[in-house]
Design a protein around this motif. Structure first.
Motif, PDB file in Angstrom:
ATOM      1  N   GLY A  11      41.681  53.181  80.736  1.00 29.95           N
ATOM      2  CA  GLY A  11      40.494  53.943  81.257  1.00 29.95           C
ATOM      3  C   GLY A  11      39.923  53.918  80.053  1.00 29.95           C
ATOM      4  N   LYS A  12      38.788  53.354  79.817  1.00 25.25           N
ATOM      5  CA  LYS A  12      37.622  53.000  78.973  1.00 25.25           C
ATOM      6  C   LYS A  12      36.442  53.992  79.363  1.00 25.25           C
ATOM      7  N   VAL A  13      35.746  54.481  78.752  1.00 24.56           N
ATOM      8  CA  VAL A  13      34.789  54.958  79.045  1.00 24.56           C
ATOM      9  C   VAL A  13      33.975  55.173  77.173  1.00 24.56           C
ATOM     10  N   SER A  14      32.327  54.833  77.392  1.00 20.90           N
ATOM     11  CA  SER A  14      31.609  54.930  76.485  1.00 20.90           C
ATOM     12  C   SER A  14      30.747  55.782  76.671  1.00 20.90           C
ATOM     13  N   PRO A 120      30.151  73.646  48.748  1.00 16.44           N
ATOM     14  CA  PRO A 120      31.149  72.992  49.789  1.00 16.44           C
ATOM     15  C   PRO A 120      31.176  71.316  49.604  1.00 16.44           C
ATOM     16  N   GLU A 121      32.415  71.017  49.961  1.00 15.11           N
ATOM     17  CA  GLU A 121      32.356  69.567  49.919  1.00 15.11           C
ATOM     18  C   GLU A 121      32.665  69.558  51.269  1.00 15.11           C
ATOM     19  N   LEU A 122      31.291  68.431  51.865  1.00 11.25           N
ATOM     20  CA  LEU A 122      31.494  68.484  53.265  1.00 11.25           C
ATOM     21  C   LEU A 122      31.109  67.182  53.831  1.00 11.25           C
ATOM     22  N   SER A 123      31.437  66.966  55.294  1.00 13.42           N
ATOM     23  CA  SER A 123      31.054  65.627  55.509  1.00 13.42           C
ATOM     24  C   SER A 123      30.897  65.543  57.027  1.00 13.42           C
ATOM     25  N   ILE A 124      30.144  64.726  57.960  1.00 16.34           N
ATOM     26  CA  ILE A 124      29.455  64.480  59.191  1.00 16.34           C
ATOM     27  C   ILE A 124      30.169  63.592  60.334  1.00 16.34           C
ATOM     28  N   ALA A 125      29.756  64.414  61.052  1.00 21.07           N
ATOM     29  CA  ALA A 125      31.207  63.183  62.672  1.00 21.07           C
ATOM     30  C   ALA A 125      29.701  63.653  63.335  1.00 21.07           C
ATOM     31  N   PHE A 126      29.757  62.797  64.281  1.00 25.20           N
ATOM     32  CA  PHE A 126      29.326  62.502  65.890  1.00 25.20           C
ATOM     33  C   PHE A 126      29.748  62.208  66.775  1.00 25.20           C
ATOM     34  N   THR A 127      29.592  63.098  67.736  1.00 30.97           N
ATOM     35  CA  THR A 127      30.541  63.585  68.993  1.00 30.97           C
ATOM     36  C   THR A 127      29.719  63.699  70.010  1.00 30.97           C
ATOM     37  N   ARG A 179      31.907  55.838  65.591  1.00 32.93           N
ATOM     38  CA  ARG A 179      32.296  54.924  64.502  1.00 32.93           C
ATOM     39  C   ARG A 179      31.097  54.862  63.257  1.00 32.93           C
ATOM     40  N   THR A 180      30.479  55.484  63.483  1.00 35.42           N
ATOM     41  CA  THR A 180      29.401  55.726  62.370  1.00 35.42           C
ATOM     42  C   THR A 180      29.593  57.020  61.116  1.00 35.42           C
ATOM     43  N   GLN A 181      29.836  56.264  59.575  1.00 40.73           N
ATOM     44  CA  GLN A 181      30.003  56.907  58.169  1.00 40.73           C
ATOM     45  C   GLN A 181      28.409  57.537  58.126  1.00 40.73           C
ATOM     46  N   TYR A 182      29.063  58.862  58.561  1.00 44.43           N
ATOM     47  CA  TYR A 182      27.334  59.090  57.237  1.00 44.43           C
ATOM     48  C   TYR A 182      27.828  60.241  56.450  1.00 44.43           C
ATOM     49  N   MET A 183      27.823  59.105  55.178  1.00 48.02           N
ATOM     50  CA  MET A 183      27.988  59.919  53.798  1.00 48.02           C
ATOM     51  C   MET A 183      26.751  60.514  52.595  1.00 48.02           C
ATOM     52  N   VAL A 184      27.078  61.262  51.854  1.00 44.36           N
ATOM     53  CA  VAL A 184      25.441  61.511  50.972  1.00 44.36           C
ATOM     54  C   VAL A 184      25.771  61.808  49.715  1.00 44.36           C
ATOM     55  N   GLU A 185      25.959  60.866  49.072  1.00 42.94           N
ATOM     56  CA  GLU A 185      26.334  61.455  47.536  1.00 42.94           C
ATOM     57  C   GLU A 185      25.751  63.140  46.884  1.00 42.94           C
ATOM     58  N   ILE A 200      18.736  57.932  61.896  1.00 48.02           N
ATOM     59  CA  ILE A 200      19.143  57.222  62.721  1.00 48.02           C
ATOM     60  C   ILE A 200      19.376  57.595  63.960  1.00 48.02           C
ATOM     61  N   GLU A 201      20.484  55.881  64.600  1.00 46.56           N
ATOM     62  CA  GLU A 201      20.926  56.142  66.026  1.00 46.56           C
ATOM     63  C   GLU A 201      22.994  55.912  65.516  1.00 46.56           C
ATOM     64  N   PRO A 202      23.208  57.338  65.706  1.00 46.24           N
ATOM     65  CA  PRO A 202      24.801  56.867  65.916  1.00 46.24           C
ATOM     66  C   PRO A 202      25.276  56.231  66.893  1.00 46.24           C
ATOM     67  N   ASP A 203      26.058  55.484  66.155  1.00 44.85           N
ATOM     68  CA  ASP A 203      27.133  54.163  67.495  1.00 44.85           C
ATOM     69  C   ASP A 203      27.571  54.718  68.751  1.00 44.85           C
ATOM     70  N   ASP A 204      27.654  54.230  69.820  1.00 43.14           N
ATOM     71  CA  ASP A 204      28.294  54.426  70.628  1.00 43.14           C
ATOM     72  C   ASP A 204      29.486  54.706  70.748  1.00 43.14           C
ATOM     73  N   ILE A 205      30.095  56.075  71.556  1.00 39.16           N
ATOM     74  CA  ILE A 205      31.283  56.153  71.146  1.00 39.16           C
ATOM     75  C   ILE A 205      32.407  55.687  72.430  1.00 39.16           C
ATOM     76  N   ASP A 206      32.919  55.062  71.720  1.00 34.31           N
ATOM     77  CA  ASP A 206      33.893  54.657  72.485  1.00 34.31           C
ATOM     78  C   ASP A 206      35.555  55.024  72.808  1.00 34.31           C
ATOM     79  N   VAL A 207      36.196  55.100  73.900  1.00 31.96           N
ATOM     80  CA  VAL A 207      36.728  56.083  73.824  1.00 31.96           C
ATOM     81  C   VAL A 207      38.165  55.027  75.171  1.00 31.96           C
ATOM     82  N   SER A 208      39.228  55.503  75.418  1.00 30.89           N
ATOM     83  CA  SER A 208      40.375  54.132  76.353  1.00 30.89           C
ATOM     84  C   SER A 208      41.260  54.934  75.805  1.00 30.89           C
ATOM     85  N   ASP A 209      42.313  55.221  76.816  1.00 34.97           N
ATOM     86  CA  ASP A 209      43.782  55.547  77.131  1.00 34.97           C
ATOM     87  C   ASP A 209      44.021  54.775  78.089  1.00 34.97           C
TER      88      ASP A 209
END
Length: 218
Positions: A11-14, A120-127, A179-185, A200-209
């Motif tokens: 199964g694959k979904v984008s 705080p230390e931080l990181s950003i993710a797109f979902t 998969r988009t990596q958003y990092m700010v020093e 920005i425009e984050p990359d599409d999410i590709d999921v498979s199982d």
């Protein structure tokens, strides 16, 4: 004996990301347990006030993990031997803040958090906000894929596909993130308060199982 055919369906979904998750980590340490807890309490209070000032509800800042541990260091003595020395209590608090994807809102959040004295230390993710819909669509495509494979194999073999006997699927947690990596020093994060700086425009999410299906062969 019942003849069977076993086929794995993929199964694959984008999907287009529509949700942002900011992960934050706080750390405090002191030789006294109560003082370490007080430091952590002050840090979370300042961070919560900063988040609420942006218009978020304090309940939107969720705790992911909370850990209290002791810190020891090995100190080398003059005789060459090492002595294990207590260096205090360490409190590690991981949190997350999620909201609908908006570059302006993201830049404002990063700018405000960068000025927070909790540092705080931080990181950003797109979902995606609706993970259930992604999972359901992926299972549908896996089922269609498996059945089509089974039909082709049976047709080529001159036999007829029969009743579905079994479905085997591992209900593990999927990584539904772009998969988009958003990092700010750290030295540059204050400039993130400029909304145009992170348009920005984050990359599409590709999921498979994979799921395994067993059919009867008539």
């Amino acid at each position: 004996m019942t003849r069977t055919i076993v086929v794995k369906g993929t199964g694959k979904v984008s999907a287009k990301p529509d949700y942002v998750v900011i992960s934050l980590s706080l750390r405090s340490q002191d030789m006294k347990y109560d003082r370490a807890m007080d430091k952590e309490g002050q840090q979370i209070q300042h961070l919560t006030e900063t988040i609420c000032a942006l218009g978020f509800d304090r309940k939107e800042l969720k705790t992911v993990s909370f850990r209290v541990r002791t810190d020891y260091k090995d100190i080398k003595e003059r005789n060459g031997e090492y002595t294990r020395t207590f260096h205090g209590y360490v409190i590690e608090h991981s949190l997350k803040l999620g909201f609908d994807f908006d570059t302006w809102k993201l830049s404002q959040a990063l700018g405000a958090i960068s000025g927070c004295i909790s540092n705080p230390e931080l990181s950003i993710a797109f979902t995606v906000k609706d993970i259930t819909a992604i999972n359901e669509e992926m299972l549908r495509t896996a089922t269609i894929n498996a059945k089509r494979k089974a039909e082709i194999l049976c047709e080529a073999s001159g036999v007829e596909l029969g009743q579905l006997l079994n479905i085997d699927y591992n209900w593990g947690e999927l990584n539904i993130f772009s998969r988009t990596q958003y990092m700010v020093e750290e030295d540059c994060i204050n400039y993130a308060a400029e909304p145009n700086a992170i348009d920005i425009e984050p990359d599409d999410i590709d999921v498979s199982d994979i799921a395994t299906f067993t059919w009867e062969i008539k």
